[in-house]
Design a protein around this motif. Structure first.
Motif, mmCIF file in Angstrom:
data_model
loop_
_atom_site.group_PDB
_atom_site.id
_atom_site.type_symbol
_atom_site.label_atom_id
_atom_site.label_comp_id
_atom_site.label_asym_id
_atom_site.label_seq_id
_atom_site.Cartn_x
_atom_site.Cartn_y
_atom_site.Cartn_z
ATOM 1 N N LEU A 221 0.817 -1.203 0.000
ATOM 2 C CA LEU A 221 0.000 0.000 0.000
ATOM 3 C C LEU A 221 0.856 1.260 0.000
ATOM 4 O O LEU A 221 0.592 2.211 -0.748
ATOM 5 N N LEU A 222 1.888 1.282 0.853
ATOM 6 C CA LEU A 222 2.772 2.442 0.925
ATOM 7 C C LEU A 222 3.405 2.723 -0.443
ATOM 8 O O LEU A 222 3.478 3.880 -0.888
ATOM 9 N N THR A 223 3.846 1.665 -1.113
ATOM 10 C CA THR A 223 4.456 1.819 -2.425
ATOM 11 C C THR A 223 3.472 2.423 -3.421
ATOM 12 O O THR A 223 3.816 3.332 -4.190
ATOM 13 N N SER A 224 2.243 1.929 -3.418
ATOM 14 C CA SER A 224 1.226 2.441 -4.335
ATOM 15 C C SER A 224 0.931 3.915 -4.080
ATOM 16 O O SER A 224 0.778 4.710 -5.024
ATOM 17 N N ILE A 225 0.849 4.291 -2.815
ATOM 18 C CA ILE A 225 0.506 5.673 -2.483
ATOM 19 C C ILE A 225 1.658 6.611 -2.817
ATOM 20 O O ILE A 225 1.444 7.701 -3.373
ATOM 21 N N VAL A 226 2.878 6.209 -2.515
ATOM 22 C CA VAL A 226 4.033 7.030 -2.885
ATOM 23 C C VAL A 226 4.066 7.211 -4.404
ATOM 24 O O VAL A 226 4.287 8.322 -4.912
ATOM 25 N N GLY A 227 3.829 6.141 -5.148
ATOM 26 C CA GLY A 227 3.807 6.233 -6.603
ATOM 27 C C GLY A 227 2.734 7.179 -7.109
ATOM 28 O O GLY A 227 2.949 7.941 -8.059
ATOM 29 N N SER A 228 1.568 7.147 -6.462
ATOM 30 C CA SER A 228 0.484 8.052 -6.853
ATOM 31 C C SER A 228 0.846 9.503 -6.558
ATOM 32 O O SER A 228 0.588 10.401 -7.369
ATOM 33 N N PHE A 229 1.434 9.761 -5.404
ATOM 34 C CA PHE A 229 1.883 11.113 -5.077
ATOM 35 C C PHE A 229 2.904 11.619 -6.106
ATOM 36 O O PHE A 229 2.891 12.783 -6.507
ATOM 37 N N MET A 230 3.804 10.734 -6.523
ATOM 38 C CA MET A 230 4.861 11.118 -7.463
ATOM 39 C C MET A 230 4.352 11.192 -8.901
ATOM 40 O O MET A 230 5.067 11.647 -9.792
ATOM 41 N N GLN A 231 3.121 10.713 -9.117
ATOM 42 C CA GLN A 231 2.476 10.713 -10.429
ATOM 43 C C GLN A 231 3.312 9.970 -11.465
ATOM 44 O O GLN A 231 3.699 10.505 -12.512
ATOM 45 N N ILE A 232 3.592 8.714 -11.114
ATOM 46 C CA ILE A 232 4.283 7.801 -12.014
ATOM 47 C C ILE A 232 3.411 6.568 -12.209
ATOM 48 O O ILE A 232 2.398 6.390 -11.527
ATOM 49 N N ASP A 233 3.801 5.717 -13.142
ATOM 50 C CA ASP A 233 3.155 4.407 -13.281
ATOM 51 C C ASP A 233 3.901 3.439 -12.365
ATOM 52 O O ASP A 233 4.992 2.972 -12.692
ATOM 53 N N THR A 234 3.308 3.155 -11.222
ATOM 54 C CA THR A 234 3.959 2.322 -10.210
ATOM 55 C C THR A 234 4.141 0.889 -10.683
ATOM 56 O O THR A 234 5.023 0.178 -10.189
ATOM 57 N N TYR A 235 3.352 0.445 -11.635
ATOM 58 C CA TYR A 235 3.231 -0.988 -11.907
ATOM 59 C C TYR A 235 3.950 -1.453 -13.168
ATOM 60 O O TYR A 235 3.963 -2.648 -13.463
ATOM 61 N N ASN A 236 4.553 -0.543 -13.935
ATOM 62 C CA ASN A 236 5.326 -1.005 -15.087
ATOM 63 C C ASN A 236 6.801 -1.037 -14.728
ATOM 64 O O ASN A 236 7.199 -0.701 -13.618
ATOM 65 N N GLN A 237 7.649 -1.478 -15.648
ATOM 66 C CA GLN A 237 9.093 -1.541 -15.408
ATOM 67 C C GLN A 237 9.836 -1.441 -16.732
ATOM 68 O O GLN A 237 10.540 -2.372 -17.128
ATOM 69 N N PRO A 238 9.674 -0.309 -17.437
ATOM 70 C CA PRO A 238 10.294 -0.184 -18.763
ATOM 71 C C PRO A 238 11.805 -0.299 -18.731
ATOM 72 O O PRO A 238 12.413 -0.761 -19.695
#
Length: 404
Positions: A368-385
Motif C-alpha cells: 500500500l505504501l508503495t502504491s501511495i508514494v507512486g500516486s503522489f509522485m504521479q508515475i506508473d507504479t506498476y510497469n518496469q520499462p
C-alpha cells in the motif's frame, strides 16, 4: 484565456485516496485479500513430495522466500528450495541441497510464461529428471505459452491474474501455493492483509500512518532520497530483499513532468549492520530515512549463561539475559542514538510476534505504501520499462547469434 502547464503539484491526501480507490478496479493485488483459496488448500493436501522446488525469479520467488524465511520455525518436514539464478555455480549448489530430486515437486512460476531465467532452469531440470504431472505444477497467466505447455501435458496450473504484477503477486497463488504446501496458514496470512486493507479503506488507523509516511517521503524526496530498512532479526532478511525489489522497481520512474524519480531502497539487518552501515547513517550525509523493524516476542527463551570467562569478566553484566531481550535492547539503543541526533527521519515498526498474521500485515502495508508514494509522485507504479529494455537487448543478442 488558456492556461497550460508541464509540471505537477503534490496532490492532497483525499485526491490520492480517491485515485487509489479507482485503482482497485484495474490493479488486482488490492483484491487478493478476499480471494477464494479452497483450490490451493485442496491441492496442497495432496502433495507428498518432500522437496518443494520453486523455479522463478524476482516477484515470482522473493515474496515466498520472505514469508517462509520469517516463519522458518513454522515449516513442516518438507524442504523448500528456490532455483532462480542462471549463475551455473549457484544453480549446481542449490540443486545439491535437494536430497532426492526424484522426491521433488517443481513449481514453475512465470507470469508471462517466457521468463528466460525460469525457462532456462526448467530446461535444465528436464535433463535431470522426467517432468510430468506427478512432479510439476505451473503458475502463470491463463493464456501464456507455459500454460499451453501445462495443458498439453495434463500438468496442474494455477492462474496469476493479468491485473496482478509480479512484485505485487506474493498473496496470489505465486506465494500462497508453495507456502500452503509448507504448512503455513495462508488464511491467517490473508487475515493480516485484510486487517490493513480494511483499516486503510475505511480511513482508520492504517490510513493515517501510511499517508503520513508516504507524504513525508514524497515532499522530501530530493533531500532524503535513500530509504533504509533496519530490521532487527535475521528472520526479516528475506523481507528486506523483497522490499528492495518492490520499492526500487516500482518507484524508480520518470514522472508526468519527465523528471526522473529516485527513492533508493536499502535493507539492513541488526545487530550485524550496527558494525558497518550504522556509521554512515550516524555521521554521513543526511540523505536517508531509516525505518527500524523490531520483533516484540521471538518466542525463544535461550539465555546467556551465568558464566565468567577469564579476562572477559567486565561483560558479565549480560549473564542470565535472554537473547531475545538482548537484541531488542540493541535495537532500542541504536534507535535512541539515531533519534537523539535529531535530523535523521526515523520511524519504528514493532511486529508483535513471529506468525502469519503479522508478516501479512507488514508486507501488505508496504505494498500500500508503495502504491501511495507512486500516486503522489504521479508515475506508473506498476510497469518496469527500464527492466524490459534489457530483456529486449538480450533477445536481440540471441537472434543475432542465430543469424551467424
Amino acid at each position: 484565456m488558456k492556461y497550460e502547464k508541464n509540471f505537477y503539484q503534490i496532490k492532497s491526501n483525499s485526491e490520492i485516496f480517491e485515485k487509489i480507490v479507482e485503482e482497485k478496479k484495474v490493479i488486482g493485488y488490492y483484491n487478493l485479500v478476499n480471494q477464494d483459496t479452497s483450490e490451493i488448500l485442496t491441492f496442497s493436501k495432496t502433495v507428498t513430495k518432500k522437496n518443494i522446488v520453486v523455479v522463478g525469479i524476482g516477484g515470482s520467488s522473493l515474496g515466498t522466500y520472505a514469508i517462509n524465511s520469517f516463519l522458518r520455525n513454522k515449516s513442516n518436514t518438507k524442504k523448500l528450495h528456490f532455483l532462480e539464478s542462471t549463475d551455473p555455480l549457484e544453480l549446481k549448489k542449490r540443486l545439491s541441497y535437494i536430497s532426492d530430486i526424484n522426491d521433488a515437486l517443481f513449481i514453475i512460476i512465470s507470469k508471462s510464461g517466457t521468463t528466460i531465467e525460469t525457462i532456462s532452469v526448467f530446461k535444465y531440470l528436464h535433463s535431470l529428471v522426467k517432468i510430468d504431472k506427478s512432479n510439476c505444477v505451473c503458475i502463470t497467466e491463463n493464456d501464456s505459452k507455459l500454460n499451453s505447455y501445462a495443458k498439453t501435458n495434463d500438468i496442474k496450473t494455477f492462474e496469476i491474474p493479468k491485473d496482478v504484477g509480479g512484485r505485487f503477486s506474493v498473496f496470489s497463488p505465486v506465494g500462497l501455493l508453495p507456502l500452503s504446501i509448507m504448512g503455513i496458514d495462508i488464511k491467517k496470512l490473508l487475515d493480516g492483509c485484510k486487517e490493513v486493507n480494511n483499516s486503510f479503506f475505511e480511513k482508520e488507523e492504517y490510513f493515517d500512518s501510511i499517508f503520513e509516511k508516504a507524504r513525508f517521503m514524497v515532499e522530501n524526496k530530493n533531500r532524503f532520497n535513500i530509504n533504509v530498512i533496519f530490521s532487527y532479526s535475521s528472520l526479516l532478511e528475506g523481507f528486506n530483499k523483497w522490499y528492495i525489489q518492490l520499492w526500487g522497481e516500482s518507484l524508480g520512474k520518470v514522472n508526468i513532468n519527465g523528471t526522473r524519480q529516485a527513492l533508493t531502497p536499502i535493507g539492513l539487518i541488526g545487530p550485524v549492520d550496527q558494525h558497518s552501515f550504522l556509521q554512515l547513517i550516524m555521521e554521513g550525509v543526511r540523505d536517508k530515512t531509516v525505518t527500524f523493524i523490531k520483533v516484540e516476542d521471538f518466542e525463544e527463551e535461550t539465555v546467556i549463561p551465568d558464566i565468567s570467562i577469564p579476562h572477559l569478566e567486565e561483560l558479565d553484566y549480560v549473564n542470565n539475559i535472554k537473547f531475545k531481550d538482548l537484541i531488542n535492547m540493541q535495537a532500542d539503543s541504536t534507535i535512541q542514538a539515531v533519534q537523539d541526533i535529531g535530523n535523521i527521519p526515523t520511524d519504528v515498526i514493532t511486529i508483535e510476534k513471529v506468525d502469519e498474521f503479522n508478516i501479512g500485515k507488514l508486507m501488505y502495508s508496504y505494498q500500500l505504501l508503495t502504491s501511495i508514494v507512486g500516486s503522489f509522485m504521479q508515475i506508473d507504479t506498476y510497469n518496469q520499462p527500464g527492466v524490459e529494455e534489457g530483456k529486449i537487448i538480450l533477445k536481440n543478442k540471441f537472434r543475432n547469434e542465430d543469424m551467424k
